[in-house]
Design a protein around this motif. Structure first.
Motif, PDB file in Angstrom:
ATOM      1  N   ILE A  51     -54.744 -37.519 -77.082  1.00 24.77           N
ATOM      2  CA  ILE A  51     -53.454 -37.436 -77.285  1.00 24.77           C
ATOM      3  C   ILE A  51     -52.870 -36.878 -75.887  1.00 24.77           C
ATOM      4  O   ILE A  51     -53.676 -35.694 -75.511  1.00 24.77           O
ATOM      5  N   THR A  52     -51.974 -37.299 -75.302  1.00 24.14           N
ATOM      6  CA  THR A  52     -51.638 -36.846 -74.192  1.00 24.14           C
ATOM      7  C   THR A  52     -50.474 -35.579 -73.959  1.00 24.14           C
ATOM      8  O   THR A  52     -49.802 -35.712 -75.177  1.00 24.14           O
ATOM      9  N   LEU A  53     -50.146 -34.972 -73.061  1.00 26.20           N
ATOM     10  CA  LEU A  53     -49.078 -33.899 -73.115  1.00 26.20           C
ATOM     11  C   LEU A  53     -48.011 -34.815 -73.380  1.00 26.20           C
ATOM     12  O   LEU A  53     -46.935 -34.333 -73.834  1.00 26.20           O
ATOM     13  N   GLU A  54     -47.800 -35.901 -72.538  1.00 26.62           N
ATOM     14  CA  GLU A  54     -46.483 -36.889 -72.921  1.00 26.62           C
ATOM     15  C   GLU A  54     -46.179 -37.211 -74.307  1.00 26.62           C
ATOM     16  O   GLU A  54     -45.177 -37.269 -74.481  1.00 26.62           O
ATOM     17  N   GLN A  55     -47.404 -37.587 -74.722  1.00 29.49           N
ATOM     18  CA  GLN A  55     -47.030 -37.979 -76.310  1.00 29.49           C
ATOM     19  C   GLN A  55     -46.876 -36.640 -77.006  1.00 29.49           C
ATOM     20  O   GLN A  55     -45.981 -36.980 -78.181  1.00 29.49           O
ATOM     21  N   ALA A  56     -47.343 -35.632 -76.860  1.00 27.38           N
ATOM     22  CA  ALA A  56     -47.120 -34.349 -77.666  1.00 27.38           C
ATOM     23  C   ALA A  56     -45.640 -34.040 -77.500  1.00 27.38           C
ATOM     24  O   ALA A  56     -44.975 -33.869 -78.373  1.00 27.38           O
ATOM     25  N   GLN A  57     -44.992 -34.319 -76.145  1.00 27.79           N
ATOM     26  CA  GLN A  57     -43.891 -33.824 -75.736  1.00 27.79           C
ATOM     27  C   GLN A  57     -42.883 -34.851 -76.575  1.00 27.79           C
ATOM     28  O   GLN A  57     -41.892 -34.403 -77.437  1.00 27.79           O
ATOM     29  N   ASN A  58     -43.064 -36.052 -76.634  1.00 31.07           N
ATOM     30  CA  ASN A  58     -42.374 -36.956 -77.335  1.00 31.07           C
ATOM     31  C   ASN A  58     -42.501 -36.973 -79.001  1.00 31.07           C
ATOM     32  O   ASN A  58     -41.085 -36.891 -79.498  1.00 31.07           O
ATOM     33  N   LEU A  59     -43.504 -36.495 -79.591  1.00 26.04           N
ATOM     34  CA  LEU A  59     -43.435 -36.372 -80.913  1.00 26.04           C
ATOM     35  C   LEU A  59     -42.543 -34.967 -81.207  1.00 26.04           C
ATOM     36  O   LEU A  59     -41.922 -34.821 -82.249  1.00 26.04           O
ATOM     37  N   LEU A  60     -42.814 -33.880 -80.179  1.00 26.23           N
ATOM     38  CA  LEU A  60     -41.772 -32.927 -80.494  1.00 26.23           C
ATOM     39  C   LEU A  60     -40.482 -33.007 -80.400  1.00 26.23           C
ATOM     40  O   LEU A  60     -39.580 -32.546 -81.256  1.00 26.23           O
ATOM     41  N   GLU A  61     -39.847 -34.000 -79.633  1.00 32.87           N
ATOM     42  CA  GLU A  61     -38.707 -34.521 -79.442  1.00 32.87           C
ATOM     43  C   GLU A  61     -38.114 -34.788 -80.634  1.00 32.87           C
ATOM     44  O   GLU A  61     -36.670 -34.826 -81.074  1.00 32.87           O
ATOM     45  N   GLU A  62     -38.940 -35.872 -81.345  1.00 39.45           N
ATOM     46  CA  GLU A  62     -38.460 -36.526 -82.626  1.00 39.45           C
ATOM     47  C   GLU A  62     -39.011 -35.832 -83.870  1.00 39.45           C
ATOM     48  O   GLU A  62     -38.512 -36.192 -84.860  1.00 39.45           O
ATOM     49  N   ALA A  63     -39.327 -34.606 -83.692  1.00 42.68           N
ATOM     50  CA  ALA A  63     -39.806 -33.886 -85.085  1.00 42.68           C
ATOM     51  C   ALA A  63     -38.615 -33.464 -85.750  1.00 42.68           C
ATOM     52  O   ALA A  63     -37.597 -33.339 -85.353  1.00 42.68           O
ATOM     53  N   ILE A  64     -38.920 -33.260 -87.098  1.00 42.04           N
ATOM     54  CA  ILE A  64     -37.656 -32.758 -88.159  1.00 42.04           C
ATOM     55  C   ILE A  64     -38.076 -31.242 -88.272  1.00 42.04           C
ATOM     56  O   ILE A  64     -39.173 -30.838 -88.518  1.00 42.04           O
ATOM     57  N   THR A  65     -37.070 -30.407 -88.722  1.00 42.72           N
ATOM     58  CA  THR A  65     -37.249 -29.090 -89.064  1.00 42.72           C
ATOM     59  C   THR A  65     -37.560 -28.927 -90.544  1.00 42.72           C
ATOM     60  O   THR A  65     -37.249 -29.672 -91.407  1.00 42.72           O
ATOM     61  N   LYS A  78     -38.300 -22.491 -86.549  1.00 44.77           N
ATOM     62  CA  LYS A  78     -39.607 -22.023 -86.207  1.00 44.77           C
ATOM     63  C   LYS A  78     -40.723 -23.005 -86.323  1.00 44.77           C
ATOM     64  O   LYS A  78     -41.684 -22.923 -85.935  1.00 44.77           O
ATOM     65  N   ARG A  79     -40.364 -24.066 -87.536  1.00 44.00           N
ATOM     66  CA  ARG A  79     -41.394 -25.009 -87.754  1.00 44.00           C
ATOM     67  C   ARG A  79     -40.766 -26.473 -87.820  1.00 44.00           C
ATOM     68  O   ARG A  79     -39.555 -26.657 -88.072  1.00 44.00           O
ATOM     69  N   LEU A  80     -41.558 -27.404 -87.111  1.00 47.96           N
ATOM     70  CA  LEU A  80     -41.190 -28.671 -86.816  1.00 47.96           C
ATOM     71  C   LEU A  80     -42.274 -29.693 -87.418  1.00 47.96           C
ATOM     72  O   LEU A  80     -43.398 -29.221 -87.434  1.00 47.96           O
ATOM     73  N   TYR A  81     -41.912 -30.903 -87.839  1.00 40.84           N
ATOM     74  CA  TYR A  81     -43.102 -31.584 -88.229  1.00 40.84           C
ATOM     75  C   TYR A  81     -42.884 -32.968 -87.638  1.00 40.84           C
ATOM     76  O   TYR A  81     -41.641 -33.625 -87.489  1.00 40.84           O
ATOM     77  N   ASN A  82     -43.810 -33.690 -87.455  1.00 41.51           N
ATOM     78  CA  ASN A  82     -43.935 -35.073 -87.198  1.00 41.51           C
ATOM     79  C   ASN A  82     -45.240 -35.731 -87.675  1.00 41.51           C
ATOM     80  O   ASN A  82     -46.143 -35.129 -88.081  1.00 41.51           O
ATOM     81  N   VAL A  83     -45.219 -37.037 -87.451  1.00 40.70           N
ATOM     82  CA  VAL A  83     -46.665 -37.788 -87.979  1.00 40.70           C
ATOM     83  C   VAL A  83     -46.945 -38.630 -87.004  1.00 40.70           C
ATOM     84  O   VAL A  83     -46.244 -39.204 -86.216  1.00 40.70           O
ATOM     85  N   TYR A  84     -48.241 -38.915 -86.706  1.00 44.99           N
ATOM     86  CA  TYR A  84     -48.912 -39.502 -85.560  1.00 44.99           C
ATOM     87  C   TYR A  84     -50.135 -39.976 -85.996  1.00 44.99           C
ATOM     88  O   TYR A  84     -51.040 -39.260 -86.566  1.00 44.99           O
ATOM     89  N   LYS A  85     -50.329 -41.304 -85.983  1.00 42.13           N
ATOM     90  CA  LYS A  85     -51.491 -42.122 -86.638  1.00 42.13           C
ATOM     91  C   LYS A  85     -51.663 -41.578 -88.001  1.00 42.13           C
ATOM     92  O   LYS A  85     -53.084 -41.296 -88.418  1.00 42.13           O
ATOM     93  N   GLY A  86     -50.690 -41.351 -88.888  1.00 44.74           N
ATOM     94  CA  GLY A  86     -51.160 -40.914 -90.225  1.00 44.74           C
ATOM     95  C   GLY A  86     -51.246 -39.438 -90.490  1.00 44.74           C
ATOM     96  O   GLY A  86     -51.330 -39.092 -91.596  1.00 44.74           O
ATOM     97  N   VAL A  87     -51.454 -38.720 -89.065  1.00 44.07           N
ATOM     98  CA  VAL A  87     -51.600 -37.152 -89.327  1.00 44.07           C
ATOM     99  C   VAL A  87     -50.429 -36.509 -89.433  1.00 44.07           C
ATOM    100  O   VAL A  87     -49.599 -36.765 -88.600  1.00 44.07           O
ATOM    101  N   ILE A  88     -50.110 -35.657 -90.241  1.00 50.56           N
ATOM    102  CA  ILE A  88     -49.131 -34.683 -90.004  1.00 50.56           C
ATOM    103  C   ILE A  88     -49.301 -33.773 -89.134  1.00 50.56           C
ATOM    104  O   ILE A  88     -50.357 -32.913 -89.062  1.00 50.56           O
TER     105      ILE A  88
END
Length: 146
Positions: A51-65, A78-88
């Motif tokens: 997982i790249t820093l760019e992917q991490a940033q994109n997941l963060l921008e699309e995360a839900i609170t 304080k807490r944000l969630y997203n899913v990537y390749k089935g992992v929360i």
């Protein structure tokens, strides 16, 4: 200008920023999948090595609170969630800034049901439904220290 997001008044120019912790090595390992390991008697979520820093940033921008909390007066969630390749993934911030770091989430059973439903929809849309269900089942009650 302010935007309204789950009870948070956030300046519209305040983009979420992925912040790499100083001890990044403890949140990443040499495997190409997410998981958990022991670190100084604590269970620590480990991000996959691909997982790249760019992917991490994109997941963060699309995360839900987390759902709104009437007692929380912090300007940022304080807490944000997203899913990537089935992992929360859970992103943690201090509530006073737009900086976060993230890692695989555990103790899924304690998550808000609506948040979990939205993440499942995202996993289905990305073709990762089976991986998501397995992650939730395997990590329903595991409890790591943050």
């Amino acid at each position: 200008m302010m935007i309204y997001l789950n009870n948070y008044n956030i300046p519209s120019d305040a983009k979420r920023v992925y912040s790499t912790p100083e001890n990044r090595h403890k949140h990443r390992w040499k495997k190409n999948y997410a998981g958990f390991s022991d670190f100084q008697r604590n269970i620590v979520g480990k991000c996959p090595n691909d997982i790249t820093l760019e992917q991490a940033q994109n997941l963060l921008e699309e995360a839900i609170t987390d759902p709104p909390d009437e007692f929380n007066t912090d300007p940022y969630p304080k807490r944000l969630y997203n899913v990537y390749k089935g992992v929360i993934y859970l992103a943690i911030g201090d509530g006073r800034s737009n900086r976060y770091h993230a890692f695989p989430a555990d103790n899924i059973k304690s998550m808000d049901k609506e948040t979990l439903r939205i993440l499942e929809e995202r996993a289905i849309a990305s073709g990762d439904e089976n991986s998501f269900k397995k992650w939730v089942e395997d990590n329903a009650t595991r409890r790591s220290k943050l």
